[in-house]
Design a protein around this motif. Structure first.
Motif, PDB file in Angstrom:
ATOM      1  N   MET A   2       0.902  -1.174   0.036  1.00 13.40           N
ATOM      2  CA  MET A   2      -0.069   0.078  -0.017  1.00 13.40           C
ATOM      3  C   MET A   2       1.060   1.038  -0.050  1.00 13.40           C
ATOM      4  O   MET A   2       1.892   1.268   0.718  1.00 13.40           O
ATOM      5  CB  MET A   2      -0.928   0.099   1.131  1.00 13.40           C
ATOM      6  N   GLU A   3       0.437   2.133  -0.694  1.00  9.84           N
ATOM      7  CA  GLU A   3       1.183   3.562  -0.751  1.00  9.84           C
ATOM      8  C   GLU A   3       0.858   4.203   0.528  1.00  9.84           C
ATOM      9  O   GLU A   3       0.078   4.186   0.977  1.00  9.84           O
ATOM     10  CB  GLU A   3       0.753   4.210  -1.991  1.00  9.84           C
ATOM     11  N   SER A   4       2.193   5.170   0.852  1.00 12.08           N
ATOM     12  CA  SER A   4       1.933   5.685   2.125  1.00 12.08           C
ATOM     13  C   SER A   4       1.158   6.883   1.871  1.00 12.08           C
ATOM     14  O   SER A   4       1.342   7.620   0.843  1.00 12.08           O
ATOM     15  CB  SER A   4       3.359   5.943   2.384  1.00 12.08           C
ATOM     16  N   LEU A   5       0.363   7.217   2.804  1.00  4.09           N
ATOM     17  CA  LEU A   5      -0.344   8.446   2.616  1.00  4.09           C
ATOM     18  C   LEU A   5       0.260   9.801   2.482  1.00  4.09           C
ATOM     19  O   LEU A   5      -0.096  10.781   1.688  1.00  4.09           O
ATOM     20  CB  LEU A   5      -1.352   8.629   3.823  1.00  4.09           C
ATOM     21  N   ASN A   6       1.338   9.734   3.237  1.00  5.11           N
ATOM     22  CA  ASN A   6       2.154  10.948   3.335  1.00  5.11           C
ATOM     23  C   ASN A   6       2.656  11.481   1.713  1.00  5.11           C
ATOM     24  O   ASN A   6       2.812  12.359   1.322  1.00  5.11           O
ATOM     25  CB  ASN A   6       3.282  10.869   4.224  1.00  5.11           C
ATOM     26  N   LEU A   7       2.836  10.276   0.942  1.00  3.66           N
ATOM     27  CA  LEU A   7       3.420  10.436  -0.195  1.00  3.66           C
ATOM     28  C   LEU A   7       2.479  11.185  -0.996  1.00  3.66           C
ATOM     29  O   LEU A   7       2.601  12.063  -1.884  1.00  3.66           O
ATOM     30  CB  LEU A   7       3.851   8.962  -0.743  1.00  3.66           C
ATOM     31  N   ILE A   8       1.219  10.489  -1.045  1.00  2.00           N
ATOM     32  CA  ILE A   8       0.051  11.251  -1.915  1.00  2.00           C
ATOM     33  C   ILE A   8      -0.070  12.645  -1.463  1.00  2.00           C
ATOM     34  O   ILE A   8      -0.180  13.446  -2.373  1.00  2.00           O
ATOM     35  CB  ILE A   8      -1.211  10.419  -1.479  1.00  2.00           C
ATOM     36  N   ILE A   9      -0.077  12.860  -0.217  1.00  7.96           N
ATOM     37  CA  ILE A   9      -0.038  14.332   0.401  1.00  7.96           C
ATOM     38  C   ILE A   9       1.040  15.093  -0.208  1.00  7.96           C
ATOM     39  O   ILE A   9       0.759  16.363  -0.762  1.00  7.96           O
ATOM     40  CB  ILE A   9      -0.207  14.556   1.839  1.00  7.96           C
TER      41      ILE A   9
END
Lengths: 142, 189
Positions: A133-140
């Protein structure tokens, strides 16, 4: 006297209840009429046979015999009940133990099912790979 | 002690009291049974059977009717059943058929004018019992209760659950049938 009135009064004649005049005329008629003789004889024989039978006495020990029979019957029914309970007791015990086991196992299964149902994770989530799963921080940050 | 008091005692567990009821009614029941079966041994057996049945059914007894009426009804039913079974028994039928082939009843009546001179033989007794047996169940019951038990028409009506008029008619027909059949048999001999 004719046959019809003779035969009507025969019963009282035999029982000795007929009046003197009637008795005389009945006797005269009976001596002359064979048909009425036969009826008269039939009535006398019937009365005599019935009297003989009525003189017979019941067995003097009948009450003792009946009471003995009743006591025996009651003893037999008590023994039968005892025999039945002797056979039924272990059978009932086994059946109640089996029933208790069955209820216990069924109740246990029901409990397991309900608890797993309440705490279970949906199938889609189970199949999800957390690592990929991709990290949420990366998306932000992007 | 009345019948009802004795029955209550028995139903309360004092079964030895039943002996008093037996002793009170044994003669009447035996006589009634004799009227049906005309055999001392069979009548004794039927009397015994009646009292055993009565004891077994005592809890069903309704206290609104006389005990004597109830016990008579049971004795009558058992006697009629006994006669039906006897009639239907193949061996008895063969035996009676053989008897009728081999025996020739000799009915001799010396003098008709005086009843005391008429000699009653075993053949007479057999003939009367067969003729009574040939009556219908209702005629037989009315006749037995009247002649053997010497009950009034009212008492017979209560036991048979019919009217007094019906009892009178049954008795008349029973007597007429008996006279006709017996005088016919006497003629043949």
């Amino acid at each position: 006297m004719n046959c019809s009135s003779c035969q009507k009064q025969l019963e009282s004649f035999i029982e000795g209840n007929a009046s003197g005049d009637i008795q005389m005329s009945l006797k005269t008629h009976l001596e002359e009429c064979e048909e009425c003789h036969k009826v008269y004889t039939a009535m006398v024989i019937t009365n005599r046979v019935i009297s003989q039978e009525k003189e017979l006495k019941v067995n003097p020990f009948i009450s003792t015999r009946i009471m003995e029979h009743i006591n025996q019957q009651e003893e037999i029914s008590v023994n039968k009940n005892f025999e039945l309970s002797r056979i039924l007791q272990p059978a009932l015990l086994t059946a109640s133990v089996a029933l208790a086991l069955f209820i216990g196992i069924s109740a246990g299964n029901m409990y397991q099912k309900t608890t797993t149902a309440q705490n279970s994770i949906p199938e889609e989530l189970m199949l999800m790979n957390d690592a990929s799963m991709e990290s949420l921080n990366l998306i932000i940050t992007e | 002690m009345s019948d009802f008091d004795i029955i209550k005692e028995i139903l309360n567990g004092n079964k030895d009291q039943y002996r008093f009821l037996i002793e009170r009614y044994q003669d009447q029941i035996f006589r009634a049974c004799m009227g049906y079966v005309h055999c001392e041994e069979d009548a004794n057996d039927l009397t015994q059977e009646t009292f055993i049945k009565v004891y077994q059914k005592l809890s069903n007894f309704k206290f609104n009717a006389a005990f004597s009426t109830w016990i008579y009804r049971i004795a009558i039913n058992l006697s009629l059943n006994f006669l039906r079974k006897k009639k239907g028994n193949l061996f008895d039928r063969i035996e009676s058929a053989l008897d009728s082939l081999t025996s020739k009843p000799q009915i001799q009546i010396s003098d008709y004018s005086n009843p005391e001179d008429i000699l009653i033989t075993n053949e007479h007794t057999e003939m009367i019992s067969k003729v009574i047996e040939s009556l219908s169940d209702k005629q037989k019951t009315a006749f037995v209760l009247s002649k053997y038990e010497e009950l009034s028409q009212k008492e017979i009506a209560t036991i048979m659950e019919i009217t007094e008029g019906a009892v009178e008619s049954l008795l008349q027909r029973a007597k007429a049938n008996l006279q006709k059949k017996i005088s016919h048999l006497l003629k043949k001999n």
